[in-house]
Design a protein around this motif. Structure first.
Motif, mmCIF file in Angstrom:
data_model
loop_
_atom_site.group_PDB
_atom_site.id
_atom_site.type_symbol
_atom_site.label_atom_id
_atom_site.label_comp_id
_atom_site.label_asym_id
_atom_site.label_seq_id
_atom_site.Cartn_x
_atom_site.Cartn_y
_atom_site.Cartn_z
ATOM 1 N N GLN A 120 1.287 -1.107 0.023
ATOM 2 C CA GLN A 120 0.323 -0.054 0.058
ATOM 3 C C GLN A 120 0.678 1.021 -0.352
ATOM 4 O O GLN A 120 1.846 1.594 0.494
ATOM 5 C CB GLN A 120 -1.027 -0.250 1.223
ATOM 6 N N PHE A 121 0.395 2.336 -0.681
ATOM 7 C CA PHE A 121 1.205 3.675 -0.692
ATOM 8 C C PHE A 121 -0.361 4.592 0.227
ATOM 9 O O PHE A 121 -0.693 4.528 0.001
ATOM 10 C CB PHE A 121 1.726 4.388 -2.129
ATOM 11 N N LYS A 122 0.780 5.287 0.859
ATOM 12 C CA LYS A 122 -0.563 6.350 2.124
ATOM 13 C C LYS A 122 0.219 7.249 1.560
ATOM 14 O O LYS A 122 1.470 7.899 1.942
ATOM 15 C CB LYS A 122 -0.955 5.528 3.386
ATOM 16 N N LEU A 123 -0.776 8.565 1.012
ATOM 17 C CA LEU A 123 -0.323 10.109 1.834
ATOM 18 C C LEU A 123 -0.993 10.089 2.906
ATOM 19 O O LEU A 123 -2.477 10.328 3.452
ATOM 20 C CB LEU A 123 -0.789 11.162 0.279
ATOM 21 N N ARG A 124 -0.472 10.913 4.012
ATOM 22 C CA ARG A 124 -1.165 11.647 5.115
ATOM 23 C C ARG A 124 -1.169 12.601 5.482
ATOM 24 O O ARG A 124 0.441 13.253 4.881
ATOM 25 C CB ARG A 124 -0.449 10.681 6.401
ATOM 26 N N CYS A 125 -1.889 14.006 6.048
ATOM 27 C CA CYS A 125 -1.334 15.427 6.093
ATOM 28 C C CYS A 125 -2.059 15.830 6.749
ATOM 29 O O CYS A 125 -3.509 15.755 7.391
ATOM 30 C CB CYS A 125 -2.346 16.575 4.644
ATOM 31 N N THR A 126 -1.424 16.033 8.761
ATOM 32 C CA THR A 126 -2.171 15.772 9.912
ATOM 33 C C THR A 126 -3.146 17.444 9.625
ATOM 34 O O THR A 126 -3.977 18.334 9.870
ATOM 35 C CB THR A 126 -1.034 15.842 10.526
ATOM 36 N N ASP A 127 -2.835 18.421 8.599
ATOM 37 C CA ASP A 127 -3.302 19.001 8.619
ATOM 38 C C ASP A 127 -4.713 19.427 7.463
ATOM 39 O O ASP A 127 -5.318 20.162 7.935
ATOM 40 C CB ASP A 127 -2.250 20.325 7.596
ATOM 41 N N LEU A 128 -5.099 18.334 7.389
ATOM 42 C CA LEU A 128 -5.998 18.332 6.794
ATOM 43 C C LEU A 128 -7.027 16.686 7.340
ATOM 44 O O LEU A 128 -8.215 17.120 7.889
ATOM 45 C CB LEU A 128 -5.444 17.245 5.173
ATOM 46 N N CYS A 129 -6.728 15.851 8.059
ATOM 47 C CA CYS A 129 -7.147 15.180 9.106
ATOM 48 C C CYS A 129 -6.117 13.977 8.859
ATOM 49 O O CYS A 129 -5.218 13.614 8.975
ATOM 50 C CB CYS A 129 -8.450 14.259 8.069
ATOM 51 N N ALA A 130 -7.295 12.932 10.294
ATOM 52 C CA ALA A 130 -6.071 11.698 10.787
ATOM 53 C C ALA A 130 -6.137 10.820 10.392
ATOM 54 O O ALA A 130 -4.780 10.442 10.417
ATOM 55 C CB ALA A 130 -6.942 11.827 12.083
ATOM 56 N N VAL A 131 -6.749 10.006 9.206
ATOM 57 C CA VAL A 131 -6.462 9.212 8.432
ATOM 58 C C VAL A 131 -5.158 9.464 7.037
ATOM 59 O O VAL A 131 -5.752 10.725 6.743
ATOM 60 C CB VAL A 131 -7.918 8.572 7.937
ATOM 61 N N PRO A 132 -5.196 8.865 6.259
ATOM 62 C CA PRO A 132 -4.753 9.304 5.204
ATOM 63 C C PRO A 132 -5.757 9.452 3.977
ATOM 64 O O PRO A 132 -7.086 8.783 4.356
ATOM 65 C CB PRO A 132 -4.264 7.383 4.354
ATOM 66 N N PHE A 133 -5.426 10.478 2.997
ATOM 67 C CA PHE A 133 -6.424 11.085 2.643
ATOM 68 C C PHE A 133 -6.205 10.578 0.743
ATOM 69 O O PHE A 133 -6.798 10.938 -0.350
ATOM 70 C CB PHE A 133 -5.820 12.183 2.071
ATOM 71 N N PHE A 134 -5.192 9.493 0.719
ATOM 72 C CA PHE A 134 -5.411 9.563 -0.545
ATOM 73 C C PHE A 134 -4.565 7.792 -0.473
ATOM 74 O O PHE A 134 -3.205 7.735 0.741
ATOM 75 C CB PHE A 134 -4.352 10.059 -1.584
ATOM 76 N N ARG A 135 -4.423 6.935 -1.401
ATOM 77 C CA ARG A 135 -4.153 5.767 -1.161
ATOM 78 C C ARG A 135 -4.257 4.503 -1.872
ATOM 79 O O ARG A 135 -4.652 5.120 -3.052
ATOM 80 C CB ARG A 135 -4.886 5.306 -0.144
ATOM 81 N N TYR A 136 -3.129 3.910 -2.405
ATOM 82 C CA TYR A 136 -3.156 2.467 -3.447
ATOM 83 C C TYR A 136 -3.578 1.035 -2.567
ATOM 84 O O TYR A 136 -2.502 1.011 -1.561
ATOM 85 C CB TYR A 136 -2.617 3.033 -4.065
#
Length: 190
Positions: A73-89
């Motif tokens: 899996q590839f995951k992008l996480r941004c704490t400025d946006l939300c607590a969970v990954p916001f984009f994933r494969y």
């Protein structure tokens, strides 16, 4: 899979789109995956990436199953946006059900491999790119180093110009092809 609603994304959808669609930069040309993650069956790597309009880094997390390196899996996480990954494969795993009435019922089931993003209602949606719909290209994308390029294109993530990181799983160790086949499946123990 259950319906996953993220209120922070719904409330800040323009910001979410900006973070997802605008150019992001990765700094490591070689990503080594060798640490055991929260789950002992998964190797994990966390890498900071940058987005021009964010004060904090976005994290690119790569998970690879210990006993099956084609399951990643590839995951992008941004704490400025939300607590969970916001984009994933997801390269493998369960079929995802899209709980969105605007999607025809026959298209709501999306088998892996697939990407995940959030729609304007903050609902997690799985989708396939044209490459993932092509059987030959999907087979090639089982290679994590080919697939990271595909992920980077979809997420607008680059090293420089059109360069992408390379991934090494357990560098310095002898490569061992692991299967889940039972070595005793045809042995009679009488």
């Amino acid at each position: 899979m259950s319906k996953e609603l993220i209120p922070e994304i719904k409330a800040n959808y323009a910001f979410y789109n900006k973070v997802l669609r605008e150019r992001k930069s990765v700094f490591d040309s070689l990503i080594s995956i060798e640490e055991i993650g929260n789950n002992s069956n998964v190797l994990e790597s966390n890498n900071n990436i940058a987005h021009l309009s964010l004060p904090n880094a976005i994290v690119l997390r790569i998970n690879v199953k210990v006993n099956n390196h084609n399951f990643f899996q590839f995951k992008l996480r941004c704490t400025d946006l939300c607590a969970v990954p916001f984009f994933r494969y997801d390269s493998d795993g369960d079929t995802h059900r899209n709980y969105d009435e605007s999607i025809p019922l026959e298209d709501q089931q999306v088998p892996a491999p697939h990407f995940h993003y959030y729609n304007e209602n903050g609902i997690n949606i799985a989708y396939k790119t044209p490459s993932l719909l092509d059987e030959n290209e999907t087979k090639a994308l089982e290679d994590i180093n080919i697939c990271i390029k595909h992920f980077c294109h979809e997420a607008n993530l680059r090293l420089n110009d059109d360069d992408f990181p390379e991934i090494q799983i357990l560098p310095g160790q002898i490569p061992l092809k692991v299967t889940s086949d039972d070595p005793n499946s045809n042995v009679n123990f009488i």
